[in-house]
Design a protein around this motif. Structure first.
Motif, PDB file in Angstrom:
ATOM      1  N   THR A   6       1.006  -1.289   0.246  1.00  0.00           N
ATOM      2  CA  THR A   6      -0.050   0.188  -0.112  1.00  0.00           C
ATOM      3  C   THR A   6       0.748   1.275  -0.030  1.00  0.00           C
ATOM      4  O   THR A   6       0.573   2.290   0.325  1.00  0.00           O
ATOM      5  N   LEU A   9      -0.177   5.440  -0.082  1.00  0.00           N
ATOM      6  CA  LEU A   9      -1.451   5.656   0.349  1.00  0.00           C
ATOM      7  C   LEU A   9      -1.258   6.793   1.160  1.00  0.00           C
ATOM      8  O   LEU A   9      -2.240   7.443   1.743  1.00  0.00           O
ATOM      9  N   GLN A  13      -3.697   4.326   7.255  1.00  0.00           N
ATOM     10  CA  GLN A  13      -3.932   3.139   7.174  1.00  0.00           C
ATOM     11  C   GLN A  13      -4.978   2.389   8.230  1.00  0.00           C
ATOM     12  O   GLN A  13      -5.653   3.293   8.953  1.00  0.00           O
ATOM     13  N   ALA A  34      -5.135   5.739  -3.415  1.00  0.00           N
ATOM     14  CA  ALA A  34      -6.280   4.800  -3.100  1.00  0.00           C
ATOM     15  C   ALA A  34      -6.929   4.259  -4.228  1.00  0.00           C
ATOM     16  O   ALA A  34      -7.084   3.148  -4.528  1.00  0.00           O
ATOM     17  N   CYS A  35      -7.458   5.179  -5.052  1.00  0.00           N
ATOM     18  CA  CYS A  35      -8.071   4.995  -6.284  1.00  0.00           C
ATOM     19  C   CYS A  35      -7.405   4.366  -7.187  1.00  0.00           C
ATOM     20  O   CYS A  35      -7.697   3.193  -7.910  1.00  0.00           O
ATOM     21  N   LEU A  44      -8.482  -3.357  -1.912  1.00  0.00           N
ATOM     22  CA  LEU A  44      -8.695  -2.399  -0.580  1.00  0.00           C
ATOM     23  C   LEU A  44      -9.854  -2.865   0.541  1.00  0.00           C
ATOM     24  O   LEU A  44     -10.964  -3.092  -0.135  1.00  0.00           O
ATOM     25  N   VAL A  46     -12.050  -1.536   3.241  1.00  0.00           N
ATOM     26  CA  VAL A  46     -12.545  -0.237   3.982  1.00  0.00           C
ATOM     27  C   VAL A  46     -13.600  -0.683   5.007  1.00  0.00           C
ATOM     28  O   VAL A  46     -14.520  -1.291   4.613  1.00  0.00           O
ATOM     29  N   VAL A  53     -13.860   7.290   1.705  1.00  0.00           N
ATOM     30  CA  VAL A  53     -12.773   6.823   0.774  1.00  0.00           C
ATOM     31  C   VAL A  53     -13.472   6.462  -0.458  1.00  0.00           C
ATOM     32  O   VAL A  53     -13.194   6.440  -1.503  1.00  0.00           O
ATOM     33  N   CYS A  57     -13.673   7.811  -4.216  1.00  0.00           N
ATOM     34  CA  CYS A  57     -12.900   7.106  -5.451  1.00  0.00           C
ATOM     35  C   CYS A  57     -14.123   6.390  -6.363  1.00  0.00           C
ATOM     36  O   CYS A  57     -13.822   6.529  -7.692  1.00  0.00           O
TER      37      CYS A  57
END
Length: 184
Positions: A6, A9, A13, A34-35, A44, A46, A53, A57
């Motif tokens: 990652t 980013l 986190q 992130a996108c 990903l 979430v 986020v 995105c």
């Protein structure tokens, strides 16, 4: 490769706390990373308050409660213990038709609906309070965990925190649930 770095980013986190999280919304470079991470083949995961986020995105993948232009607008869920229906065939084979989900605090993020290419993995009846001035609302069959693909990657969003809890079997642990989804 199942897991990719990652890196890029930014300083954000997974953080399973109730600390202020709105600073992420101000870091458009981290959000753009992130996108790109997902489009490039990353997976990903979430949860809860980080829903913004997903909203930033992939705004057409999941519709969260409230005004998308207002920070924290979807954070209206009420504490409860529910039995969530397992809708994914593969997960149902591993977990059974239902799994217990605990919302042990208020203000968790509520999903209203999902886009046509988004798979609802778990749903259940919930209660939420639209505002301090309004009475709670019961909402049956509300998506609680969803998955969608973007580019070569995928996103899994869960309204509930993925944390260690007592389960009747290891197959029902949050870690196992996420690993099964990533390996499908």
């Amino acid at each position: 490769m199942l897991f990719r770095s990652t890196r890029g980013l930014g300083a954000f986190q997974y953080n399973n706390t109730l600390l202020e999280d709105d600073s992420l919304l101000l870091d458009t470079a981290a959000l753009d990373n992130a996108c790109s991470f997902v489009s490039g083949g990353g997976s990903l995961v979430v949860t809860d308050w980080a829903y913004e986020v997903v909203e930033y995105c992939w705004p057409d993948a999941v519709e969260f409660f409230g005004d998308d232009t207002v920070a924290d607008a979807a954070q209206v869920g009420m504490p409860d213990e529910i039995s969530a229906d397992v809708l994914s065939k593969d997960l149902k084979d591993a977990l059974g038709p239902a799994i217990g989900v605990t919302f042990d605090y208020s203000a968790w993020s509520v999903i209203e609906s999902v886009g046509g290419d988004t798979e609802v993995l778990l749903d259940g009846g919930i209660s939420y309070q639209p505002s301090a001035e309004e009475l709670p609302v019961d909402a049956p069959d509300t998506p609680l965990m969803v998955r969608f693909t973007e580019g070569r990657g995928q996103v899994i969003y869960s309204s509930f925190h993925l944390r260690s809890e007592e389960h009747t079997s290891e197959l029902q642990s949050p870690d196992h649930l996420v690993c099964r989804l990533l390996l499908e």
